[in-house]
Design a protein around this motif. Structure first.
Motif, PDB file in Angstrom:
ATOM      1  N   VAL A   1       0.838  -1.198   0.000  1.00 31.33           N
ATOM      2  CA  VAL A   1       0.000   0.000   0.000  1.00 31.33           C
ATOM      3  C   VAL A   1       0.869   1.242   0.000  1.00 31.33           C
ATOM      4  CG1 VAL A   1      -1.720   1.287   1.299  1.00 31.33           C
ATOM      5  CG2 VAL A   1      -1.893  -1.178   1.154  1.00 31.33           C
ATOM      6  N   GLN A   2       1.893   1.274   0.845  1.00 28.61           N
ATOM      7  CA  GLN A   2       2.774   2.444   0.898  1.00 28.61           C
ATOM      8  C   GLN A   2       3.494   2.659  -0.423  1.00 28.61           C
ATOM      9  OE1 GLN A   2       2.962   4.936   2.530  1.00 28.61           O
ATOM     10  NE2 GLN A   2       2.594   4.567   4.670  1.00 28.61           N
ATOM     11  N   PHE A   3       3.953   1.585  -1.060  1.00 29.87           N
ATOM     12  CA  PHE A   3       4.627   1.709  -2.350  1.00 29.87           C
ATOM     13  C   PHE A   3       3.680   2.327  -3.370  1.00 29.87           C
ATOM     14  CE2 PHE A   3       5.622   0.168  -6.587  1.00 29.87           C
ATOM     15  CZ  PHE A   3       6.955   0.532  -6.702  1.00 29.87           C
ATOM     16  N   GLN A   4       2.458   1.839  -3.419  1.00 32.84           N
ATOM     17  CA  GLN A   4       1.485   2.363  -4.371  1.00 32.84           C
ATOM     18  C   GLN A   4       1.206   3.836  -4.120  1.00 32.84           C
ATOM     19  OE1 GLN A   4      -2.004  -0.086  -4.388  1.00 32.84           O
ATOM     20  NE2 GLN A   4      -0.802  -1.952  -4.521  1.00 32.84           N
ATOM     21  N   ARG A   5       1.043   4.191  -2.856  1.00 34.42           N
ATOM     22  CA  ARG A   5       0.734   5.584  -2.520  1.00 34.42           C
ATOM     23  C   ARG A   5       1.899   6.512  -2.829  1.00 34.42           C
ATOM     24  NH1 ARG A   5      -0.706   6.259   3.178  1.00 34.42           N
ATOM     25  NH2 ARG A   5      -1.404   8.296   2.539  1.00 34.42           N
ATOM     26  N   SER A   6       3.122   6.076  -2.507  1.00 35.25           N
ATOM     27  CA  SER A   6       4.263   6.976  -2.658  1.00 35.25           C
ATOM     28  C   SER A   6       4.814   7.003  -4.079  1.00 35.25           C
ATOM     29  CB  SER A   6       5.367   6.594  -1.684  1.00 35.25           C
ATOM     30  OG  SER A   6       5.883   5.323  -1.997  1.00 35.25           O
ATOM     31  N   LYS A   7       4.771   5.899  -4.788  1.00 38.08           N
ATOM     32  CA  LYS A   7       5.407   5.818  -6.107  1.00 38.08           C
ATOM     33  C   LYS A   7       4.420   5.822  -7.269  1.00 38.08           C
ATOM     34  CE  LYS A   7       9.452   5.080  -4.237  1.00 38.08           C
ATOM     35  NZ  LYS A   7      10.302   6.176  -3.940  1.00 38.08           N
ATOM     36  N   LEU A   8       3.316   5.138  -7.094  1.00 37.95           N
ATOM     37  CA  LEU A   8       2.408   4.954  -8.222  1.00 37.95           C
ATOM     38  C   LEU A   8       1.170   5.834  -8.172  1.00 37.95           C
ATOM     39  CD1 LEU A   8       2.490   1.045  -8.338  1.00 37.95           C
ATOM     40  CD2 LEU A   8       3.869   2.651  -9.655  1.00 37.95           C
ATOM     41  N   GLY A   9       0.722   6.173  -6.965  1.00 36.82           N
ATOM     42  CA  GLY A   9      -0.578   6.814  -6.866  1.00 36.82           C
ATOM     43  C   GLY A   9      -0.587   8.211  -6.316  1.00 36.82           C
ATOM     44  N   THR A  10       0.457   8.970  -6.550  1.00 36.08           N
ATOM     45  CA  THR A  10       0.496  10.308  -5.968  1.00 36.08           C
ATOM     46  C   THR A  10      -0.582  11.213  -6.559  1.00 36.08           C
ATOM     47  OG1 THR A  10       2.187  10.948  -7.566  1.00 36.08           O
ATOM     48  CG2 THR A  10       2.946  10.188  -5.402  1.00 36.08           C
ATOM     49  N   LYS A  11      -1.049  10.920  -7.752  1.00 34.15           N
ATOM     50  CA  LYS A  11      -2.086  11.746  -8.382  1.00 34.15           C
ATOM     51  C   LYS A  11      -3.420  11.013  -8.486  1.00 34.15           C
ATOM     52  CE  LYS A  11       1.334  14.279 -10.935  1.00 34.15           C
ATOM     53  NZ  LYS A  11       1.950  14.608 -12.198  1.00 34.15           N
ATOM     54  N   ALA A  12      -3.539   9.903  -7.788  1.00 28.32           N
ATOM     55  CA  ALA A  12      -4.770   9.115  -7.856  1.00 28.32           C
ATOM     56  C   ALA A  12      -5.913   9.861  -7.182  1.00 28.32           C
ATOM     57  CB  ALA A  12      -4.571   7.765  -7.176  1.00 28.32           C
ATOM     58  N   ALA A  13      -7.116   9.627  -7.677  1.00 24.45           N
ATOM     59  CA  ALA A  13      -8.304  10.260  -7.096  1.00 24.45           C
ATOM     60  C   ALA A  13      -8.649   9.656  -5.746  1.00 24.45           C
ATOM     61  CB  ALA A  13      -9.481  10.112  -8.060  1.00 24.45           C
ATOM     62  N   TYR A  14      -8.306   8.398  -5.546  1.00 29.93           N
ATOM     63  CA  TYR A  14      -8.560   7.741  -4.265  1.00 29.93           C
ATOM     64  C   TYR A  14      -7.566   6.603  -4.075  1.00 29.93           C
ATOM     65  CZ  TYR A  14     -10.880   4.236  -7.116  1.00 29.93           C
ATOM     66  OH  TYR A  14     -11.158   3.273  -8.055  1.00 29.93           O
ATOM     67  N   HIS A  15      -7.450   6.136  -2.844  1.00 24.68           N
ATOM     68  CA  HIS A  15      -6.559   5.023  -2.499  1.00 24.68           C
ATOM     69  C   HIS A  15      -7.367   3.990  -1.746  1.00 24.68           C
ATOM     70  CE1 HIS A  15      -3.742   8.407  -2.987  1.00 24.68           C
ATOM     71  NE2 HIS A  15      -3.007   7.482  -3.566  1.00 24.68           N
ATOM     72  N   SER A  16      -7.149   2.714  -2.074  1.00 22.27           N
ATOM     73  CA  SER A  16      -7.912   1.656  -1.430  1.00 22.27           C
ATOM     74  C   SER A  16      -7.053   0.418  -1.254  1.00 22.27           C
ATOM     75  CB  SER A  16      -9.153   1.314  -2.246  1.00 22.27           C
ATOM     76  OG  SER A  16      -8.786   0.739  -3.471  1.00 22.27           O
ATOM     77  N   THR A  17      -7.517  -0.470  -0.402  1.00 22.99           N
ATOM     78  CA  THR A  17      -6.872  -1.766  -0.230  1.00 22.99           C
ATOM     79  C   THR A  17      -7.919  -2.763   0.233  1.00 22.99           C
ATOM     80  OG1 THR A  17      -4.943  -2.917   0.645  1.00 22.99           O
ATOM     81  CG2 THR A  17      -6.189  -1.553   2.197  1.00 22.99           C
ATOM     82  N   THR A  18      -7.565  -4.020   0.170  1.00 24.34           N
ATOM     83  CA  THR A  18      -8.415  -5.093   0.671  1.00 24.34           C
ATOM     84  C   THR A  18      -7.637  -5.852   1.724  1.00 24.34           C
ATOM     85  OG1 THR A  18      -9.474  -5.302  -1.480  1.00 24.34           O
ATOM     86  CG2 THR A  18      -9.722  -7.148   0.035  1.00 24.34           C
ATOM     87  N   LEU A  19      -8.240  -6.063   2.867  1.00 24.42           N
ATOM     88  CA  LEU A  19      -7.634  -6.832   3.941  1.00 24.42           C
ATOM     89  C   LEU A  19      -8.420  -8.118   4.132  1.00 24.42           C
ATOM     90  CD1 LEU A  19      -6.979  -3.936   6.495  1.00 24.42           C
ATOM     91  CD2 LEU A  19      -5.371  -4.959   4.873  1.00 24.42           C
ATOM     92  N   ARG A  20      -7.842  -9.041   4.884  1.00 20.59           N
ATOM     93  CA  ARG A  20      -8.488 -10.327   5.135  1.00 20.59           C
ATOM     94  C   ARG A  20      -8.447 -10.637   6.612  1.00 20.59           C
ATOM     95  NH1 ARG A  20      -7.570 -15.218   1.160  1.00 20.59           N
ATOM     96  NH2 ARG A  20      -9.582 -15.650   2.059  1.00 20.59           N
ATOM     97  N   SER A  21      -9.323 -11.528   7.021  1.00 17.38           N
ATOM     98  CA  SER A  21      -9.227 -12.095   8.347  1.00 17.38           C
ATOM     99  C   SER A  21      -7.858 -12.773   8.429  1.00 17.38           C
ATOM    100  CB  SER A  21     -10.335 -13.131   8.547  1.00 17.38           C
ATOM    101  OG  SER A  21      -9.952 -14.097   9.483  1.00 17.38           O
TER     102      SER A  21
END
Length: 126
Positions: A2-22
């Motif tokens: 998630v951090q890699f996506q936010r810092s490197k790939l998604g700096t201009k993204a309209a939103y950020h999301s992830t999926t977690l599991r039990s």
């Protein structure tokens, strides 16, 4: 991660999301992926039933600590897996060989979690 996506790939993204599991479902899913995915079949000798192989896979990682950093079986080190994905700046922090801390910073994981726009739980997405 998630951090890699936010810092490197998604700096201009309209939103950020992830999926977690039990965590319990997630550990079982990691084991099954390792046992039945082609690379896992080639790398390791699985000895029997899913139950006995799962027990052996867990025993390999216990006690879970940085001492077995490079000894994870298959692709995943199950300890603190989702927290590593919330805090790591590595592209794929599946194991611990990239210098990832064994115990990620809980405050950083919480900060990342609360900064996301959407978080879904796999077990509730149909």
């Amino acid at each position: 991660s998630v951090q890699f996506q936010r810092s490197k790939l998604g700096t201009k993204a309209a939103y950020h999301s992830t999926t977690l599991r039990s965590p319990r479902h997630h550990v079982l899913s990691m084991f099954l992926h390792c046992k039945y995915f082609k690379k896992g079949k080639q790398q390791f000798q699985w000895n029997g039933t899913d139950e006995s192989d799962f027990e052996g896979w867990l025993d390999h990682h216990l006690p879970m600590g940085p001492h077995n950093r490079d000894m994870h079986r298959c692709f995943f080190h199950p300890a603190n897996y989702q927290s590593r994905h919330l805090t790591s700046f590595s592209r794929r922090p599946h194991g611990l060989e990239g210098g990832e801390p064994f115990e990620p910073d809980v405050r950083a994981a919480n900060r990342t979690y609360w900064d996301l726009d959407f978080v879904s739980l796999t077990e509730f997405v149909h």
